[in-house]
Design a protein around this motif. Structure first.
Motif, short mmCIF file in Angstrom:
data_model
loop_
_atom_site.label_atom_id
_atom_site.label_comp_id
_atom_site.label_asym_id
_atom_site.label_seq_id
_atom_site.Cartn_x
_atom_site.Cartn_y
_atom_site.Cartn_z
N GLU A 72 0.85 -1.19 0.00
CA GLU A 72 0.01 -0.14 -0.05
C GLU A 72 0.79 1.42 0.03
O GLU A 72 1.79 1.10 0.60
N ILE A 126 0.34 5.89 0.08
CA ILE A 126 -0.33 7.10 0.16
C ILE A 126 0.52 8.07 -0.14
O ILE A 126 1.53 8.25 0.27
N ARG A 150 -5.14 13.54 -1.89
CA ARG A 150 -4.54 12.23 -1.28
C ARG A 150 -4.85 10.98 -2.40
O ARG A 150 -6.12 10.94 -2.76
N ARG A 205 -4.72 6.89 -2.43
CA ARG A 205 -4.26 5.56 -1.63
C ARG A 205 -4.30 4.31 -2.67
O ARG A 205 -5.36 4.40 -3.50
N LYS A 209 -3.17 0.33 -3.52
CA LYS A 209 -3.26 -0.93 -2.80
C LYS A 209 -3.34 -2.27 -3.65
O LYS A 209 -4.00 -2.09 -4.74
N ALA A 252 0.55 5.67 -6.84
CA ALA A 252 -0.16 6.73 -5.91
C ALA A 252 0.36 8.09 -6.40
O ALA A 252 -0.37 8.95 -6.18
N LYS A 295 4.50 3.95 2.63
CA LYS A 295 4.51 2.91 1.84
C LYS A 295 4.72 1.83 2.97
O LYS A 295 5.33 1.85 3.81
#
Length: 159
Positions: A26, A28, A99, A101, A103, A114, A146
């Protein structure tokens, strides 16, 4: 530490991730669009001439994240399982904080996806508002978090 996208001869190189473990990864990323109070008010009230600014920028950011490998030559094509774009309207500072995100379960990280999602969303915000404020500024694009893979979790220390 050596750059991973350069081989022993100093040539550009796509990293071989075939031996890496599949883990949940993941990332962001965040960026800001500084704009006039008038342009921000139009975004907030959904009265911009081009339509729903945030809805269009959200879809554009999602598409951007999914197209990362087409834009950045050495990025791996990834099957993202989630892309989320969020906007915070900061009227006190006349900015939109964006933002992204991303995944997936995979063999490589998603920070480039991202970052691409944030940048495409910011560019779309700019495009949607440029008639009202051509002097807008995009700033502070960065990775906030991350996680996953061999290196575990990394987060930006902002204070």
């Amino acid at each position: 530490m050596q750059l991973s996208h350069v081989n022993q001869q100093g040539e550009a190189n796509m990293v071989d991730v075939s031996g890496k473990a599949v883990t949940t990864r993941e990332a962001i990323a965040e960026g800001e669009l500084h704009l006039s109070a008038e342009a921000l008010a139009q975004v907030k009230t959904n009265s911009a001439a081009k339509g729903d600014v945030l809805a269009v920028a959200r879809i554009a950011g999602i598409q951007g994240a999914k197209q990362c490998a087409s834009l950045i030559p050495l990025c791996h094509p990834l099957a993202l399982s989630k892309v989320d774009i969020e906007f915070t309207l900061d009227e006190q500072n006349n900015r939109i904080i964006t933002r992204c995100r991303c995944k997936l379960n995979g063999q490589t990280g998603v920070e480039m996806e991202a970052l691409t999602g944030v940048n495409v969303a910011l560019l779309t915000l700019f495009d949607m508002c440029k008639a009202v404020d051509p002097a807008m500024i995009m700033t502070n694009v960065r990775v906030l978090l991350k996680q996953g893979g061999k290196s575990g979790q990394w987060s930006r220390d902002e204070g």
